[in-house]
Design a protein around this motif. Structure first.
Motif, short mmCIF file in Angstrom:
data_model
loop_
_atom_site.label_atom_id
_atom_site.label_comp_id
_atom_site.label_asym_id
_atom_site.label_seq_id
_atom_site.Cartn_x
_atom_site.Cartn_y
_atom_site.Cartn_z
N SER A 180 0.85 -1.18 0.00
CA SER A 180 0.00 0.00 0.00
C SER A 180 0.89 1.25 0.00
O SER A 180 1.97 1.24 0.60
CB SER A 180 -0.91 -0.08 1.23
N ASN A 237 1.02 3.94 1.53
CA ASN A 237 1.47 4.51 2.81
C ASN A 237 2.60 3.71 3.45
O ASN A 237 3.12 4.06 4.49
CB ASN A 237 0.28 4.69 3.79
N LEU A 238 2.99 2.59 2.86
CA LEU A 238 4.08 1.78 3.42
C LEU A 238 5.40 1.94 2.66
O LEU A 238 6.47 1.67 3.20
CB LEU A 238 3.70 0.29 3.42
N SER A 256 -1.68 -4.05 3.25
CA SER A 256 -2.05 -2.74 3.82
C SER A 256 -1.33 -2.48 5.13
O SER A 256 -1.22 -1.34 5.55
CB SER A 256 -3.55 -2.62 3.99
N SER A 257 -0.83 -3.51 5.78
CA SER A 257 0.06 -3.32 6.93
C SER A 257 0.74 -4.64 7.24
O SER A 257 0.30 -5.70 6.78
CB SER A 257 -0.72 -2.80 8.15
N ARG A 277 -10.58 -7.88 3.49
CA ARG A 277 -9.31 -7.83 4.19
C ARG A 277 -9.07 -9.12 4.98
O ARG A 277 -9.97 -9.62 5.66
CB ARG A 277 -9.34 -6.62 5.13
N SER A 279 7.10 2.14 9.21
CA SER A 279 6.72 3.47 8.76
C SER A 279 6.82 4.48 9.88
O SER A 279 6.48 4.21 11.02
CB SER A 279 5.32 3.46 8.16
C1 LIG Z 1 -2.26 2.14 5.15
O1 LIG Z 1 -3.48 2.43 4.53
C2 LIG Z 1 -4.50 1.46 4.72
C3 LIG Z 1 -5.68 1.87 3.90
O2 LIG Z 1 -5.35 1.71 2.56
C4 LIG Z 1 -4.83 1.36 6.19
O3 LIG Z 1 -5.84 0.41 6.41
C5 LIG Z 1 -3.60 0.95 6.92
O4 LIG Z 1 -3.85 0.89 8.30
C6 LIG Z 1 -2.47 1.93 6.66
N1 LIG Z 1 -1.28 1.37 7.23
C7 LIG Z 1 -0.48 2.08 7.97
C8 LIG Z 1 0.70 1.34 8.51
O5 LIG Z 1 -0.67 3.23 8.24
#
Ligand SMILES: *[C@@H]1O[C@H](CO)[C@@H](O)[C@H](O)[C@H]1NC(C)=O
Ligand SMILES: *[C@@H]1O[C@H](CO)[C@@H](O)[C@H](O)[C@H]1NC(C)=O
Ligand SMILES: *[C@@H]1O[C@H](CO)[C@@H](O)[C@H](O)[C@H]1NC(C)=O
Ligand SMILES: *[C@@H]1O[C@H](CO)[C@@H](O)[C@H](O)[C@H]1NC(C)=O
Ligand SMILES: *[C@@H]1O[C@H](CO)[C@@H](O)[C@H](O)[C@H]1NC(C)=O
Ligand SMILES: *[C@@H]1O[C@H](CO)[C@@H](O)[C@H](O)[C@H]1NC(C)=O
Ligand SMILES: *[C@@H]1O[C@H](CO)[C@@H](O)[C@H](O)[C@H]1NC(C)=O
Length: 684
Positions: A45, A47-48, A124-125, A140, A480
């Motif tokens: 994802s 954000n990672l 996603s994580s 998920r 992250s």
């Molecule tokens: C990254 O984004 C997803 C949604 O796409 C979210 O569910 C997840 O918790 C986020 N992961 C982090 C590590 O922030």
């Protein structure tokens, strides 16, 4: 005595914070864009991807190539392909040459009428103990290792399809329609739990739902044992979404799961967990067991565990010290003078990070042997000569002046690569695609630790580079937002409690590791570096990882005659595993067939170090292993280098005999020397 106080000190200091956090070192090796590394953004994802990503993890197959190769998320094999997820409770195949779990897609889960079946999943994580896979937006899966239930969260109302390659023999909901029992034609019984009533219909091999939103959990009923059904029922409503492992000084690794739902958390422990677990804060459900290539997995209730290894006290020299007798001492001195005479940094011809590192560590051992026998008194020249050699070999790698290779920083995954590895996947045994980092760097760290010990001024000068190498595979923060340049504990698997050497290559049996002794060397050398730099945190973390890696080697690689962990045929034929895979145990090596027992022996022993005593502390096993190997040495053309390691361990119980054989050797492994073998024998 010194060690005792040292450990007391570590214990009192505690140490939750990372080895590297105390003093952020600005040094980074020069950045280079590799031409052979895959692009991580395909599966992670967005954000990672701005932080360093795992390269040797339990879910690596999910994020390379097409992401559709299976992984072992105990107790199930999981495969995600074509927008569907397959779940297998594997059977175990075993013969004399291997033990392996067989994947059969027992259940196949997907969304009905999927508009885009070509779409791939997204991570996603991820955490130390789990990974979250979004099969598609709104669907998920929380894969937390050791959960007896597969947990799926449907965020956007959708109809599900569950199919099987078997026939559905029975399909029984309870009256509130939150639990369904599914008998399959292969004899398995699965239980499906839902967070709210769900209407399911089925035909011969497919189950379909109407639109549903909520959480679904699916578990295999172990052994079709009706007595265990209430256990699954009872813990079905509490599910883990991630899990973290924390280090407490050199004392323990503590797990803590983030859980949702209600009630207590039921997880499964592997045999090593059970051996190390502090049972006072959890409840072991002894009869609740799943089979696994790693041995039986046993139910444990509790949302945090404390795992305490037998402590390893990291020392520069042998535990008992070298014999004081004049003759034995004289023999080592003579060998040492000869070995040191052969040291000339300008004569090193290899440019491989692995073989070069071995030469560095070999020379560093000579310095410690010299110290241990207090050689300075008679030959003042020995230590300075070794020091020069170490400087001449190590510095070019740290300064970026090494001709033909060198360390560089890859920003895409966040880690070191070698120059040769940046354009060639196979160079340096795949260092450039994140194979074997702990092995190669471990040897360099050993040399650096020793040089920093005997020349603290040099040590201070190169401290930033030394820490950059160490943090590549031993960062405790990472992830992250941490600002770290390296992924958290690159090689070490916090659930299996040993390292994986394989990096970014898809393998049908998951990650693998061959040499446990080289892995032990890596963490041990890091701890020694901690000693050299007076860094108690590094000593603690290095010691703890050393202790865990040793436990894991003894549990899963060392095969004792009366062990029952693996199949009877495999156990009879093998005293040690060659390559250990997440999903398989192999008797072959990457570089040798199973018949070359001396190689299998050697690769699990080298390099010969003071900590080798701890790795091979079980004398009964050592004897079995040596006796299993000795006949192989009768073959023509067996390398003298391999023989040296066999005789060394033989020396643990047949000292004189082994010594005679060692004296007759005409050559040694490139990381070993006559001095080192004699030191070993005379310090038994
Ligand atoms: C990254 O984004 C997803 C949604 O796409 C979210 O569910 C997840 O918790 C986020 N992961 C982090 C590590 O922030
Ligand atoms: C063990 O099984 C594997 C996989 O079927 C096979 O390739 C191998 O030849 C077998 N080994 C022996 C010694 O039969
Ligand atoms: C699972 O089901 C999907 C959708 O029916 C199908 O495309 C996929 O090939 C199946 N996977 C396996 C492993 O059977
Ligand atoms: C399902 O399996 C269990 C255990 O073997 C058995 O007791 C039960 O009768 C089976 N149900 C049906 C309908 O086959
Ligand atoms: C059906 O099974 C679930 C899960 O064990 C349980 O929570 C629920 O109470 C059961 N419903 C009935 C009516 O027994
Ligand atoms: C290094 O190589 C040179 C040239 O081949 C040789 O003369 C010398 O003896 C070698 N040094 C050592 C210590 O082996
Ligand atoms: C590395 O060494 C090998 C021989 O061991 C040589 O063939 C190769 O050219 C060297 N590579 C570089 C980049 O110097």
């Amino acid at each position: 005595m010194l060690n005792f106080w040292f450990f007391l000190l570590l214990f009192t200091l505690g140490c939750n914070s990372p080895a590297t956090a105390r003093k952020p070192d600005p040094f980074t090796f020069p950045e280079l864009q590799s031409t052979v590394l895959p692009d991580p953004s395909a599966f992670f994802s967005p954000n990672l991807t701005s932080s360093p990503l795992p390269t040797n993890s339990f879910f690596q197959n999910f994020v390379i190539e097409k992401g559709d190769q299976k992984e072992y998320i105990h107790p199930y094999l999981i495969k995600s392909s074509h927008s569907s997820l397959s779940l297998s409770y594997p059977s175990i195949f075993s013969n004399t040459s291997l033990t392996q779990q067989i994947f059969t897609p027992d259940l196949n889960i997907s969304v009905l009428h999927n508009p885009d079946p070509t779409r791939t999943h997204v991570v996603s994580s991820f955490s130390d103990l789990g990974v979250t896979l979004d099969l598609q937006p709104g669907l998920r899966f929380f894969f937390v290792r050791g959960s007896p239930y597969l947990t799926c969260q449907i965020l956007k109302s959708a109809p599900l399809s569950i199919s099987t390659v078997h026939k559905i023999r029975a399909f029984v909901p309870n009256s509130s329609k939150t639990k369904y029992k599914i008998n399959l034609s292969n004899g398995q019984i699965w239980i499906l739990y839902s967070s709210s009533p769900i209407r399911l219909t089925r035909d011969e091999s497919t189950i379909e739902s109407e639109n549903f939103r909520g959480v679904i959990r699916i578990a295999l009923l172990p052994n079709r044992d009706a007595k265990l059904e209430p256990v699954l029922d009872r813990f079905s409503s509490c599910y883990p979404v991630s899990g973290r492992a924390r280090f407490r000084g050199s004392v323990s690794v503590d797990y803590k799961w983030q859980k949702k739902g209600s009630g207590d958390l039921l997880m499964l422990a592997n045999p090593l967990h059970l051996r190390l677990m502090d049972k006072s804060s959890v409840k072991v459900v002894d009869g609740f067991r799943y089979k696994s290539v790693d041995g039986e997995l046993v139910g444990v209730v509790g949302s945090s565990w404390v795992l305490k290894p037998d402590p390893v006290s990291v020392t520069w020299g042998s535990i008992k010290g070298v014999e004081k007798e004049k003759e034995s001492r004289h023999e080592i001195v003579k060998a040492l003078e000869q070995d040191v005479k052969g040291l000339d940094s300008s004569n090193v011809t290899t440019n491989s990070s692995y073989f070069f590192g071995k030469l560095v560590a070999r020379a560093a051992r000579l310095a410690l042997i010299a110290e241990e026998i207090e050689i300075e008194i008679e030959d003042a020249d020995v230590i300075p000569k070794i020091k020069n050699y170490l400087k001449g070999t190590i510095e070019p790698w740290l300064d970026g002046k090494f001709v033909g290779n060198g360390f560089l920083y890859d920003k895409s995954w966040g880690g070191l690569i070698t120059k040769q590895g940046s354009t060639d996947k196979t160079a340096d045994f795949g260092f450039g695609i994140y194979n074997d980092h702990h092995f190669h760097i471990g040897y360099f760290l050993y040399g650096i630790a020793v040089l920093a010990k005997i020349d603290p001024v040099w040590g201070r000068k190169y401290r930033p580079q030394a820490y950059a190498l160490m943090t590549d595979f031993m960062t405790l923060d990472g992830g992250s937002g941490s600002g770290s340049k390296y992924t958290r504990l690159r090689c070490f698997d916090l659930w299996k409690l040993h390292s994986w050497a394989a990096g970014l290559t898809e393998f049908e049996n998951g990650r693998n590791q061959e040499s446990t002794s080289e892995a032990v060397n890596a963490y041990y050398s890091a701890a020694l570096m901690g000693l050299a730099y007076g860094d108690t945190r590094l000593v603690a973390v290095g010691s703890l990882l050393t202790a865990m890696e040793i436990h894991a080697a003894k549990t899963w690689w060392h095969v004792k005659e009366d062990d029952t962990l693996y199949g009877a045929d495999f156990t009879r034929e093998n005293r040690v595993v060659g390559i250990l895979w997440a999903n398989k145990r192999d008797s072959v090596l990457w570089f040798a067939p199973a018949e070359m027992r001396e190689a299998r022996f050697g690769i699990q022993v080298l390099p010969l170090l003071p900590v080798t005593e701890v790795l091979f502390s079980d004398l009964e096993y050592v004897k079995q292993l040596v006796e299993w190997t000795l006949p192989s040495l009768e073959r023509k053309g067996v390398g003298e280098g391999w023989k040296g390691f066999v005789y060394a361990l033989e020396g643990l119980y047949e000292k004189e005999n082994a010594l005679e054989k060692i004296r007759k050797l005409s050559g040694y492994d490139d990381g070993n020397s006559l001095s080192n073998l004699l030191w070993w024998i005379f310090s038994r």
